[in-house]
Design a protein around this motif. Structure first.
Motif, PDB file in Angstrom:
ATOM      1  N   ARG A  71      -5.268  -8.770   1.223  1.00  0.00           N
ATOM      2  CA  ARG A  71      -6.348  -7.940   0.612  1.00  0.00           C
ATOM      3  C   ARG A  71      -7.646  -8.285   0.851  1.00  0.00           C
ATOM      4  N   ASP A  72      -8.634  -7.301   0.585  1.00  0.00           N
ATOM      5  CA  ASP A  72     -10.069  -7.661   0.734  1.00  0.00           C
ATOM      6  C   ASP A  72     -10.654  -6.689  -0.376  1.00  0.00           C
ATOM      7  N   GLU A  73     -10.848  -7.300  -1.348  1.00  0.00           N
ATOM      8  CA  GLU A  73     -11.459  -6.768  -2.632  1.00  0.00           C
ATOM      9  C   GLU A  73     -10.376  -5.690  -3.187  1.00  0.00           C
ATOM     10  N   GLU A  74     -10.602  -4.405  -3.016  1.00  0.00           N
ATOM     11  CA  GLU A  74      -9.661  -3.189  -3.521  1.00  0.00           C
ATOM     12  C   GLU A  74      -8.677  -2.916  -2.230  1.00  0.00           C
ATOM     13  N   ASP A  75      -8.902  -3.261  -1.065  1.00  0.00           N
ATOM     14  CA  ASP A  75      -8.322  -2.694   0.241  1.00  0.00           C
ATOM     15  C   ASP A  75      -7.082  -3.497   0.723  1.00  0.00           C
ATOM     16  N   CYS A  76      -6.160  -3.068   1.254  1.00  0.00           N
ATOM     17  CA  CYS A  76      -5.263  -3.794   1.954  1.00  0.00           C
ATOM     18  C   CYS A  76      -5.599  -3.706   3.397  1.00  0.00           C
ATOM     19  N   VAL A 127       0.849  -1.059  -0.126  1.00  0.00           N
ATOM     20  CA  VAL A 127       0.026  -0.043  -0.126  1.00  0.00           C
ATOM     21  C   VAL A 127       0.871   1.159   0.057  1.00  0.00           C
TER      22      VAL A 127
END
Length: 194
Positions: free
Chosen positions: A129-134, A97
């Motif tokens: 990662r969770d979809e678009e997020d770290c 990130v």
């Protein structure tokens, strides 16, 4: 928050000024004074840090940061500081990130240290990662937070049930700093009981 260490400091100073103490009691009073001065100093530094963050004075120095590397660094530091008291497990995958590595380290260290103080016998730190997020998740097997208080733990000076946590050092500022640092990175933070 300042009254408690000031009361201890005042009491120790008055005892020393009265004189007539054996050397070992005088040394104990000096230790009490040093601890209370350290608490006041930490309180002032934490409030100043929180004010810098909230006022927008803190400028992030962003660069690519691997959250898994930060968690490993924090693990090495805290495992040495808490040997054998609580098992720390680190798992997950790389998650890079754009962030300020010093501030991300501060966030993770504060969350893990908090879990070690309140979290029972095992703390798990997970990156990924969770979809678009770290994300970084910190789990523990402690007694949890009363349901009506979960939303308040990121407030300044808030400590869950002071009678239950009075033996655990802390000023109730660490999680407030974590929240504001996460927001400054355009991130978020939340807590829940499992």
């Amino acid at each position: 928050e300042v009254r408690t260490p000031l009361a201890g400091l005042r009491s120790a100073a008055e005892t020393l000024l009265a004189g007539g103490l054996p050397a070992e009691h005088e040394a104990a009073m000096h230790q009490v004074m040093a601890r209370q001065i350290h608490r006041i100093d930490r309180l002032v530094r934490d409030i100043a840090e929180l004010n810098r963050i909230e006022s927008g004075e803190l400028v992030l120095e962003r660069k690519p940061v691997d959250l898994q590397e930060i968690v490993s660094e924090v693990y090495n530091e805290l495992a040495d500081r808490h040997p054998g008291t609580t098992r720390i497990l680190v798992k997950g995958t790389r998650a890079v990130v754009s962030a300020d590595p010093v501030r991300v380290h501060q966030i993770v260290a504060n969350l893990v240290d908090n879990a070690l103080k309140h979290g029972g016998s095992e703390v798990v730190v997970e990156t990924g990662r969770d979809e678009e997020d770290c994300v970084v998740r910190v789990f523990d097997n402690g007694e949890g937070i009363p349901p009506g208080e979960v939303d308040r733990i990121f407030n300044r000076f808030y400590r869950v049930d002071r009678s239950r946590s009075q033996d655990v050092p802390g000023l109730g500022l660490g999680l407030a700093i974590v929240k504001h640092l996460a927001l400054l990175h355009a991130g978020s933070i939340r807590a829940w009981n499992r």
